[in-house]
Design an enzyme around this catalytic site. Structure first.
Site, PDB file in Angstrom:
ATOM      1  N   ASP A 113     -12.214  -8.559   4.381  1.00 25.55           N
ATOM      2  CA  ASP A 113     -13.498  -8.505   3.670  1.00 25.55           C
ATOM      3  C   ASP A 113     -14.116  -9.898   3.596  1.00 25.55           C
ATOM      4  O   ASP A 113     -15.327 -10.068   3.749  1.00 25.55           O
ATOM      5  CB  ASP A 113     -13.339  -7.943   2.244  1.00 25.55           C
ATOM      6  CG  ASP A 113     -13.622  -6.441   2.187  1.00 25.55           C
ATOM      7  OD1 ASP A 113     -13.407  -5.766   3.216  1.00 25.55           O
ATOM      8  OD2 ASP A 113     -14.057  -5.961   1.119  1.00 25.55           O
ATOM      9  N   ASP A 135      -6.378  -6.790   3.932  1.00 23.31           N
ATOM     10  CA  ASP A 135      -7.487  -6.109   3.261  1.00 23.31           C
ATOM     11  C   ASP A 135      -8.432  -7.156   2.676  1.00 23.31           C
ATOM     12  O   ASP A 135      -9.651  -7.104   2.857  1.00 23.31           O
ATOM     13  CB  ASP A 135      -6.945  -5.198   2.155  1.00 23.31           C
ATOM     14  CG  ASP A 135      -8.062  -4.493   1.411  1.00 23.31           C
ATOM     15  OD1 ASP A 135      -8.953  -3.935   2.081  1.00 23.31           O
ATOM     16  OD2 ASP A 135      -8.065  -4.523   0.163  1.00 23.31           O
ATOM     17  N   ASP A 148      -3.259 -18.410   0.665  1.00 24.46           N
ATOM     18  CA  ASP A 148      -4.259 -19.051  -0.202  1.00 24.46           C
ATOM     19  C   ASP A 148      -5.051 -20.114   0.564  1.00 24.46           C
ATOM     20  O   ASP A 148      -6.284 -20.158   0.488  1.00 24.46           O
ATOM     21  CB  ASP A 148      -3.626 -19.615  -1.493  1.00 24.46           C
ATOM     22  CG  ASP A 148      -2.343 -20.405  -1.258  1.00 24.46           C
ATOM     23  OD1 ASP A 148      -1.878 -20.466  -0.097  1.00 24.46           O
ATOM     24  OD2 ASP A 148      -1.813 -20.976  -2.231  1.00 24.46           O
ATOM     25  N   TYR A 167       0.822  -1.213   0.000  1.00 23.61           N
ATOM     26  CA  TYR A 167       0.000   0.000   0.000  1.00 23.61           C
ATOM     27  C   TYR A 167       0.855   1.262   0.000  1.00 23.61           C
ATOM     28  O   TYR A 167       0.451   2.276  -0.549  1.00 23.61           O
ATOM     29  CB  TYR A 167      -0.900   0.028   1.242  1.00 23.61           C
ATOM     30  CG  TYR A 167      -2.242  -0.617   1.069  1.00 23.61           C
ATOM     31  CD1 TYR A 167      -2.338  -1.980   0.824  1.00 23.61           C
ATOM     32  CD2 TYR A 167      -3.412   0.131   1.169  1.00 23.61           C
ATOM     33  CE1 TYR A 167      -3.571  -2.578   0.680  1.00 23.61           C
ATOM     34  CE2 TYR A 167      -4.650  -0.457   1.030  1.00 23.61           C
ATOM     35  CZ  TYR A 167      -4.729  -1.808   0.779  1.00 23.61           C
ATOM     36  OH  TYR A 167      -5.949  -2.399   0.633  1.00 23.61           O
ATOM     37  N   LYS A 212       2.863 -15.562   2.701  1.00 22.06           N
ATOM     38  CA  LYS A 212       3.053 -16.312   1.452  1.00 22.06           C
ATOM     39  C   LYS A 212       4.545 -16.610   1.357  1.00 22.06           C
ATOM     40  O   LYS A 212       5.233 -16.197   0.424  1.00 22.06           O
ATOM     41  CB  LYS A 212       2.546 -15.458   0.272  1.00 22.06           C
ATOM     42  CG  LYS A 212       2.524 -16.171  -1.065  1.00 22.06           C
ATOM     43  CD  LYS A 212       1.448 -17.228  -1.196  1.00 22.06           C
ATOM     44  CE  LYS A 212       1.599 -18.008  -2.476  1.00 22.06           C
ATOM     45  NZ  LYS A 212       0.676 -19.156  -2.574  1.00 22.06           N
TER      46      LYS A 212
END
Ligand code: IPM
Ligand code: MG
Length: 346
Positions: free
Chosen positions: A244, A240, A216, A139, A184
């Protein structure tokens, strides 16, 4: 002591739900006797209208000297083509105030179980907290966009990782003592560092178990077995996306609050949903995320735990009484739901 609260009502349904949250705050303050003062400041699209920027200088200065900040919602299609979008104000505010720790509790309300997209047996016992790193990573790395190539840089320092992992462990100590760190590390260098730091920090919290998950498969687990999580901690972009994902488990975005904390200075509290421009101005928005954000503020910024609990039980009770806004399948207006919650404060 008088708590100094800056309110950023923002755009869309923001002003309506902010008003609801402040009505509840006033009622609780009267019941348990604390005093506060409010300063309203333009932010987001409202900041663009008032001062040509989503985070006007005066707004930023006010937030810096506040004890806590309440934000309702920002964004509206009319600013989609603006030179600086409302969202950039939010990113700038996070960075300016050093709000690195974003906390999003995920829990299922009994009265709303039927709204979950998951089968009842899958959501039984779901109660976890997402801890998202909020001021680092991709970001805030360099972004360049050229005609035929683009680049976004993902940077993390060990120090940035260390402080967010510690937040997760501290939270877990007061809960079920399981931290799930998501990365990851089979691909990304930042994730390799993330995992090393998490393992190091874990040694300081021997009462808490640390597990690692790749992002994942964590995304799958959040659907197949969300009840297994207690405290989930991850970097900015993964957080993020996963927050959600987790936020739809209760079947509605309308009931979830959040807090963002810095190492020192004011914290910011806001609903996790957006500004819902499609229903703005109709008086039908669900105010619960905002009202529960007020509860989080009382507990986490002011230590007014009894006030926070009072609000949380009143919300539970109101939902069980079947007072439901349109998004929850009912017909109650924002004002009716707010009045019912205030009546249930005890
Ligand atoms: C959030 C939002 C923001 C983010 C947007 C509005 C910039 O999606 O708070 O999760 O991506 O962090
Ligand atoms: Mg988001």
């Amino acid at each position: 002591m008088t708590y100094k609260i800056v309110t950023l009502a923002g755009d869309g349904i923001g002003p309506e739900i902010m008003a609801a949250g402040l009505d509840v705050l006033a009622a609780v303050a009267e019941k348990i006797n604390f005093s506060y003062e409010l300063t309203a400041q333009p932010f987001g699209g409202a900041g663009i209208d008032a001062a040509g920027h989503p985070l006007p200088e005066e707004t930023l200065a006010a937030t810096k000297s506040a004890d806590a900040i309440l934000l309702a919602a920002i964004g509206s299609p009319q600013y989609d083509t603006a030179a600086v979008r409302p969202e950039q104000g939010l990113l700038a505010l996070r960075k300016e105030l050093g709000l690195f720790a974003n906390i999003r509790p995920v829990k299922i309300f009994d009265a709303l179980k039927h709204l979950s997209p998951l089968k009842p047996e899958r959501i039984e016992g779901v109660d976890f907290v997402m801890v998202r790193e909020l001021t680092g990573g991709i970001y805030f790395g360099e972004h360049t966009l050229e005609e035929t190539k683009a680049r976004d840089v993902n940077d993390y320092t060990a120090e940035e990782i260390d402080r967010i992992i510690r937040k997760a462990f501290e939270l877990a100590q007061g809960r079920n003592k399981l931290v799930t760190s998501i990365d990851k590390q089979n691909v990304l260098a930042t994730s390799k560092l993330w995992r090393q730091v998490a393992d190091r920090v874990a040694a300081d919290y021997p009462d808490v178990t640390l597990e690692h998950q790749l992002v994942d498969s964590a995304a799958m687990l959040m659907i197949t077995n969300p009840a297994r999580f207690d405290v989930v901690v991850t970097e900015n972009l993964f957080g993020d996306i996963l927050s959600d994902e987790s936020s739809v488990l209760p079947g509605t975005l309308g009931v979830m609050p959040s807090a963002s904390h810095a190492a020192s200075g004011p914290s910011l509290y806001e609903p996790i949903h957006g500004s819902a421009p499609d229903i703005a101005g109709q008086g039908i928005a669900n105010p619960i995320s905002m009202i529960l954000s007020v509860a989080m503020m009382l507990r986490e910024s002011f230590g007014e735990n009894s006030g926070a609990e009072m609000i949380e039980s009143a919300v539970d009770q109101t939902l069980s009484q079947g007072v439901l806004t349109k998004d929850l399948g009912g017909t109650a207006t924002t004002a009716e739901m707010t009045t019912a919650i205030i009546a249930n404060l005890a």
